[in-house]
Design a protein around this motif. Structure first.
Motif, PDB file in Angstrom:
ATOM      1  N   LEU A 119       0.838  -1.208   0.000  1.00  9.65           N
ATOM      2  CA  LEU A 119       0.000   0.000   0.000  1.00  9.65           C
ATOM      3  C   LEU A 119       0.869   1.253   0.000  1.00  9.65           C
ATOM      4  CD1 LEU A 119      -2.755  -1.074   2.569  1.00  9.65           C
ATOM      5  CD2 LEU A 119      -3.071  -0.667   0.103  1.00  9.65           C
ATOM      6  N   GLY A 120       1.962   1.173   0.774  1.00  9.21           N
ATOM      7  CA  GLY A 120       2.881   2.325   0.849  1.00  9.21           C
ATOM      8  C   GLY A 120       3.493   2.625  -0.496  1.00  9.21           C
ATOM      9  N   VAL A 121       3.961   1.605  -1.167  1.00 10.62           N
ATOM     10  CA  VAL A 121       4.580   1.798  -2.480  1.00 10.62           C
ATOM     11  C   VAL A 121       3.557   2.350  -3.465  1.00 10.62           C
ATOM     12  CG1 VAL A 121       5.589   0.598  -4.460  1.00 10.62           C
ATOM     13  CG2 VAL A 121       6.406   0.099  -2.139  1.00 10.62           C
ATOM     14  N   MET A 122       2.337   1.798  -3.377  1.00 11.82           N
ATOM     15  CA  MET A 122       1.281   2.317  -4.249  1.00 11.82           C
ATOM     16  C   MET A 122       1.022   3.793  -3.956  1.00 11.82           C
ATOM     17  SD  MET A 122      -1.395  -0.884  -4.210  1.00 11.82           S
ATOM     18  CE  MET A 122      -2.806   0.078  -4.707  1.00 11.82           C
ATOM     19  N   GLY A 123       1.036   4.121  -2.662  1.00 16.56           N
ATOM     20  CA  GLY A 123       0.826   5.521  -2.263  1.00 16.56           C
ATOM     21  C   GLY A 123       1.900   6.418  -2.830  1.00 16.56           C
ATOM     22  N   ASN A 128       3.836  10.343  -6.689  1.00 17.29           N
ATOM     23  CA  ASN A 128       4.765  10.711  -7.754  1.00 17.29           C
ATOM     24  C   ASN A 128       4.023  11.082  -9.041  1.00 17.29           C
ATOM     25  OD1 ASN A 128       7.535  11.050  -8.499  1.00 17.29           O
ATOM     26  ND2 ASN A 128       7.270   9.294  -9.868  1.00 17.29           N
ATOM     27  N   LEU A 129       2.950  10.329  -9.317  1.00 12.73           N
ATOM     28  CA  LEU A 129       2.137  10.652 -10.493  1.00 12.73           C
ATOM     29  C   LEU A 129       1.562  12.062 -10.374  1.00 12.73           C
ATOM     30  CD1 LEU A 129      -0.062   7.522 -11.329  1.00 12.73           C
ATOM     31  CD2 LEU A 129       1.804   8.521 -12.673  1.00 12.73           C
ATOM     32  N   TYR A 134       1.385  17.710 -11.714  1.00 18.01           N
ATOM     33  CA  TYR A 134       1.416  19.065 -11.173  1.00 18.01           C
ATOM     34  C   TYR A 134       2.544  19.877 -11.816  1.00 18.01           C
ATOM     35  CZ  TYR A 134       1.819  22.635  -7.459  1.00 18.01           C
ATOM     36  OH  TYR A 134       1.891  23.795  -6.758  1.00 18.01           O
ATOM     37  N   GLY A 135       3.665  19.197 -12.028  1.00 20.24           N
ATOM     38  CA  GLY A 135       4.842  19.905 -12.527  1.00 20.24           C
ATOM     39  C   GLY A 135       4.952  19.973 -14.043  1.00 20.24           C
ATOM     40  N   SER A 136       4.192  19.147 -14.758  1.00 19.68           N
ATOM     41  CA  SER A 136       4.380  19.128 -16.211  1.00 19.68           C
ATOM     42  C   SER A 136       3.114  19.423 -17.005  1.00 19.68           C
ATOM     43  CB  SER A 136       4.959  17.776 -16.648  1.00 19.68           C
ATOM     44  OG  SER A 136       4.094  16.753 -16.216  1.00 19.68           O
ATOM     45  N   ASN A 137       1.962  19.322 -16.357  1.00 19.09           N
ATOM     46  CA  ASN A 137       0.713  19.616 -17.054  1.00 19.09           C
ATOM     47  C   ASN A 137       0.465  21.115 -16.964  1.00 19.09           C
ATOM     48  OD1 ASN A 137      -1.746  19.584 -18.243  1.00 19.09           O
ATOM     49  ND2 ASN A 137      -2.748  18.296 -16.703  1.00 19.09           N
ATOM     50  N   THR A 152      12.621  20.113 -25.428  1.00 17.61           N
ATOM     51  CA  THR A 152      11.352  19.836 -24.737  1.00 17.61           C
ATOM     52  C   THR A 152      11.082  20.963 -23.734  1.00 17.61           C
ATOM     53  OG1 THR A 152      12.534  18.574 -23.069  1.00 17.61           O
ATOM     54  CG2 THR A 152      11.607  17.356 -24.943  1.00 17.61           C
ATOM     55  N   PRO A 153       9.795  21.231 -23.453  1.00 23.65           N
ATOM     56  CA  PRO A 153       9.509  22.268 -22.458  1.00 23.65           C
ATOM     57  C   PRO A 153       9.940  21.812 -21.069  1.00 23.65           C
ATOM     58  CG  PRO A 153       7.479  21.417 -23.480  1.00 23.65           C
ATOM     59  CD  PRO A 153       8.602  20.611 -24.009  1.00 23.65           C
ATOM     60  N   MET A 154      10.463  22.739 -20.309  1.00 24.95           N
ATOM     61  CA  MET A 154      10.895  22.419 -18.951  1.00 24.95           C
ATOM     62  C   MET A 154       9.679  22.082 -18.098  1.00 24.95           C
ATOM     63  SD  MET A 154      13.129  24.623 -16.252  1.00 24.95           S
ATOM     64  CE  MET A 154      13.100  24.216 -14.511  1.00 24.95           C
ATOM     65  N   THR A 155       9.849  21.077 -17.249  1.00 26.38           N
ATOM     66  CA  THR A 155       8.791  20.761 -16.293  1.00 26.38           C
ATOM     67  C   THR A 155       9.259  21.169 -14.906  1.00 26.38           C
ATOM     68  OG1 THR A 155       9.633  18.559 -15.926  1.00 26.38           O
ATOM     69  CG2 THR A 155       8.005  18.827 -17.678  1.00 26.38           C
ATOM     70  N   TYR A 156       8.287  21.270 -14.026  1.00 31.01           N
ATOM     71  CA  TYR A 156       8.595  21.793 -12.684  1.00 31.01           C
ATOM     72  C   TYR A 156       8.236  20.785 -11.608  1.00 31.01           C
ATOM     73  CZ  TYR A 156       8.949  25.954 -15.495  1.00 31.01           C
ATOM     74  OH  TYR A 156       9.317  26.850 -16.456  1.00 31.01           O
ATOM     75  N   LYS A 157       8.407  19.502 -11.936  1.00 29.87           N
ATOM     76  CA  LYS A 157       8.073  18.470 -10.962  1.00 29.87           C
ATOM     77  C   LYS A 157       9.037  18.554  -9.774  1.00 29.87           C
ATOM     78  CE  LYS A 157       8.085  13.447 -10.446  1.00 29.87           C
ATOM     79  NZ  LYS A 157       9.129  13.381  -9.444  1.00 29.87           N
ATOM     80  N   PRO A 158       8.501  18.757  -8.574  1.00 26.96           N
ATOM     81  CA  PRO A 158       9.392  18.730  -7.412  1.00 26.96           C
ATOM     82  C   PRO A 158       9.936  17.323  -7.231  1.00 26.96           C
ATOM     83  CG  PRO A 158       7.197  19.599  -6.854  1.00 26.96           C
ATOM     84  CD  PRO A 158       7.105  18.962  -8.209  1.00 26.96           C
ATOM     85  N   PRO A 159      11.107  17.166  -6.661  1.00 28.15           N
ATOM     86  CA  PRO A 159      11.650  15.810  -6.471  1.00 28.15           C
ATOM     87  C   PRO A 159      10.760  15.017  -5.511  1.00 28.15           C
ATOM     88  CG  PRO A 159      12.911  17.421  -5.223  1.00 28.15           C
ATOM     89  CD  PRO A 159      11.932  18.197  -6.043  1.00 28.15           C
TER      90      PRO A 159
END
Lengths: 203, 653
Positions: A119-123, A128-129, A134-137, A152-159
């Motif tokens: 469940l944790g990994v799924m979470g 991450n999805l 949030y960072g690329s759409n 490619t356009p820069m994305t802003y996905k936080p780590p």
């Protein structure tokens, strides 16, 4: 087995820490933000570290076309996660009590741990999805559009975990107190398994 | 003198430098030009903060400026009795009432003596009080927002100079009149001054929670000039001391005629006794006309109320409350030692300082050892109350501050120096020149029970040759002395804005943590606020048009407005929606005849624009707010007065 059951009990109760403390913390610092902006991700919703941080992050993000940070009722996760955690706490407590009275053996403890890990990994995967979305759409009419070297356009996905430089911002993303409660709790259930296993062997 | 010093320094410099090389452990030279460690003492590295906030009065500029010590960097200008185009103070509809008086709108004054609020005689950093000297007023500045929060006018007063000093629990801020005047004001021959003019000493109560001021009572004193004042503290708490000059009661050519008496007075006022008298129904309520202006952080607006009466007290009706202590040579400053034991009177035409002993004063009063009376008020015998005399060797002593280590520092205007002397023994320990003609000096907390005796600032009147010349007009010069050692050391000088009279300083550690960063939009109660962008609108009411506008990085809502007509009076009510520290937005509109606005996060301000010509006219943000600051703009279409065009407004259409 009694000792193992008590450890199992404590371990599963530890998950309740997730209701008191944030699971994750993302901080955004920049030269003009010597006091970094920050968001705390709770299992029930996202909160600013300081009172107006979310508003200010949204204000900055609109320049690069990011969506606003979702409110609690805008993401199914914030309804489901608390139920899942409550469910796992109840299950863990139940197993520990049954173990205490000798109704189930120590392998159930490991079973709980494996289920919780899945469940944790799924979470984390889901989280991450969301970060990716949030960072690329981004709004195609965004005011600032930065193109990477490869076109490619820069994305802003936080780590997901750790540090990343996003334009002028230093972004760090770390587990917070709630996650540590969960981590310690899960480790305790593993300990409970070994303790139970040992007591079985010594018989 | 200065030149010789320079030649001497030039001649000796190389020798001292050479000898310095061989002596690494030697103490730094006290020669200012050569003491390299002085630069280190005042250097505050980029990103580092100063140790003290210093508030300098502006004098004729009517404001207060905020400096850091020891760096001498200016942080802020606080408009008080002044208009300030930068943020629209005194121009915006919300702040205009702050400058209302019984004489009408007065956007100028002469601000002299700032004083920081105290609790138990120690600086608490809640408020800063300052007097307007010319049109008598007292202002309270809120030290959370560093903005003027309240101004009260003082009736029956003129030249509000012995002001605005506060008692040790901020019970009262005092407003003493420098000029005596007819009370009530009336048409009468000036030559009939003597015996007919009176001096009002006003005691303004300060509400402990809010700081709200109110004139509790006015003492109607003989017609002397009440020059400066200081509250007692510690054992002398409950007393207030006022220096006087012109006890001759001359009305012309005072430089001669008011300098005839060898001694003027320090008036010792037992305000607790008068307070008790007033609380028991004493005093006379008389008609008066004065304004009370209050600014609200919730509505971001000021209101001006006209008050119609004031309670006056005839001092002869309260026996045992007021005594005169004869003080030599037209005393100017009066200062009270941190323990409250000594009252130092500085005769500005004298070489010596006169120190009165509070204990002796009480003993003399109890023993009724009087030396006559003035207008029914007892005069104490000079010898009976004298605690000591400081034989200074200087000329023209003005003001004294204390370091909390048993030392006092007195400025000498004529001989341009600061003299350090010891309380109790009255011996002069050290003296250092100032450049030039020093007025007040200031030690952080130096007029409280707990001075922070590390630095002394001298506030000098003459600046020439200290900095590059800037035409006939120069800013004044402040000089910073390190007083942590036995000897004072001049370590820095810096220009100050206006003519700083007195100053007050407080450790940054007390003030900085309480400093407000934004106004919360949710708590904005300005009746013209636009708290939701959806509420932005334009409303016509006859020829008045009200624009309810919101601003956030990097646009106004609305940004296009049509239907305005020549001859309209357009009120822009603008609300800044930012909730981020240090992100104000500005607003200026072409042809706007008053100032622009600078609006803090969460704040609403209103400015009026009266279009005179048809056309399409732009407005824009004046405070660089983001990468798209230049894009933060809009247009107003102005149609002929006869036009039937309906009002319309938009954003993003």
């Amino acid at each position: 087995m009694k000792k193992a059951s008590i450890i199992m009990f404590v371990g599963s109760i530890c998950l309740l820490g997730l209701f008191a403390f944030p699971l994750w913390n993302i901080m955004l610092g920049a030269p003009q933000y010597p006091d970094p902006l920050g968001m705390n991700i709770h299992i029930t919703g996202i909160q600013g570290v300081s009172e107006f941080d979310l508003q200010n992050i949204d204000g900055l993000n609109h320049y690069i076309g990011m969506k606003t940070i979702p409110k609690a009722d805008e993401m199914w996760e914030f309804n489901v996660f608390p139920s899942v955690i409550i469910g796992m706490v109840i299950l863990g407590v139940l197993i520990s009590i049954l173990g205490f009275f000798g109704k189930v053996d120590y392998r159930y403890f490991l079973g709980w741990f494996v289920l919780m890990s899945i469940l944790g990994v799924m979470g984390m995967y889901d989280f991450n999805l969301w970060l990716t979305d949030y960072g690329s759409n981004l709004d195609p009419h965004a005011i600032i559009r930065v193109i990477n070297d490869d076109g490619t356009p820069m994305t802003y996905k936080p780590p997901l975990l750790g540090y990343k430089k996003l334009l002028n911002f230093d972004v760090s993303s770390m587990p917070s107190a709630g996650a540590w409660f969960m981590f310690v709790g899960m480790m305790l259930t593993v300990v409970a398994f070994f303790v139970g296993w040992k007591s079985k062997k010594s018989l | 003198m200065k030149k010789y010093f320079f030649y001497l320094a030039a001649a000796l410099g190389p020798i001292l430098l050479l000898s310095g090389c061989g002596d690494q452990n030697g103490k730094a030279s006290s020669n200012g030009a050569l003491a390299s460690n002085n630069a280190e003492k005042v250097y505050v590295a980029p990103g580092e903060h100063d140790e003290f906030y210093a508030f300098m009065s502006g004098g004729y500029s009517g404001n207060v400026t905020v400096y850091g010590l020891p760096s001498g960097r200016m942080f802020k200008e606080i408009p008080v009795f002044s208009q300030f185009p930068t943020n629209g103070y005194g121009y915006s509809e919300e702040t205009k009432p702050m400058l209302e008086t019984s004489f009408g709108f007065i956007p100028a004054d002469d601000s002299h003596h700032p004083d920081i609020s105290q609790t138990n005689g120690e600086l608490d950093g809640r408020w800063l009080f300052i007097n307007g000297n010319n049109t008598p007023r007292i202002a309270r500045i809120d030290l959370k927002t560093f903005e003027t929060a309240e101004i009260i006018e003082v009736p029956n007063s003129a030249g509000n100079h012995s002001s605005s000093y506060i008692t040790e629990n901020s019970e009262y801020v005092v407003a003493g009149t420098r000029f005596s005047v007819p009370i009530p004001q009336r048409d009468m021959p000036i030559k009939d001054y003597k015996g007919n003019f009176k001096g009002a000493l006003s005691f303004i109560s300060v509400e402990p929670e809010t700081g709200r001021m109110d004139i509790k009572f006015q003492l109607i004193m003989p017609g002397f000039n009440y020059d400066l004042s200081h509250p007692g503290r510690g054992k002398s708490h409950g007393w207030f001391f006022f220096t006087t000059y012109n006890t001759e009661e001359a009305n012309s050519l005072l430089e001669v005629n008011a300098s005839q008496n060898d001694k003027d007075f320090i008036a010792a006022v037992n305000w607790k006794k008068i307070e008790e008298y007033v609380n028991n129904g004493g005093g006379t309520m008389v008609p008066a006309n004065y304004t009370h202006n209050v600014y609200s952080d919730e509505t971001h607006s000021a209101t001006s109320t006209m008050k119609k009466e004031v309670l006056t007290v005839d001092p002869t009706k309260v026996p045992g409350a007021i005594f005169f202590m004869p003080t030599p040579k037209s005393p100017h400053g009066v200062d009270v030692s941190p323990s409250g034991d000594y009252i130092i009177g500085n005769g500005k035409l004298s070489a010596d300082l006169t120190v009165f002993s509070f204990d002796k004063m009480i003993a003399a009063i109890e023993g009724k050892k009087f030396d006559g009376e003035a207008y029914g008020l007892p005069i104490l015998k000079f010898e009976d109350v004298l605690g000591g005399t400081v034989k200074s060797g200087g000329l023209g002593p003005l003001h004294t501050e204390f370091d909390g280590k048993g030392n006092a520092y007195t400025t000498f205007f004529i001989s341009s120096e600061v003299v350090k002397w010891k309380l109790d023994t009255w011996e002069v320990i050290d003296r250092k020149p100032t450049f030039y003609s020093v007025g007040h000096c200031m030690i952080p907390g130096g007029n409280s029970r707990k001075p922070f005796g590390k630095y002394l600032v001298s506030l000098n009147k003459i600046t020439k040759d200290r900095y590059l010349p800037t035409g006939p007009e120069l800013e004044h010069s402040a000089q910073l002395y390190d007083i942590s050692g036995d000897k004072m050391e001049l370590i820095y000088d810096f220009p100050t804005h206006g003519e700083p009279h007195y100053a007050a300083a407080i450790p940054a550690s007390i003030l900085a943590p309480k400093s407000q960063k934004i106004y919360k939009l949710a708590e904005n109660e300005n009746p013209y606020a636009t708290k939701n962008v959806a509420d932005a609108r334009v409303v016509r009411n006859g020829n008045e048009v009200h624009v309810y506008m919101a601003m956030i990085r990097s646009h106004f809502t609305p940004d296009n407005i049509e239907g305005i007509k020549v001859g309209d009076k357009v009120y822009f009510h603008i609300t800044n929606h930012e909730q981020d520290f240090d992100v104000p937005h500005g607003f200026m509109m072409i042809g706007q005849q008053n100032s622009g606005l600078l609006i803090m996060p969460g704040q609403t301000k209103t400015s009026v624009w009266e279009p005179k010509q048809e056309g399409v006219w732009p407005f824009y943000c004046t405070d660089f707010c983001s990468a798209l600051h230049q894009e933060m703009q809009g247009y107003v279409r102005v149609s002929p007065a006869s036009s039937n065009l309906d009002l319309s407004w938009s954003l993003g259409e």
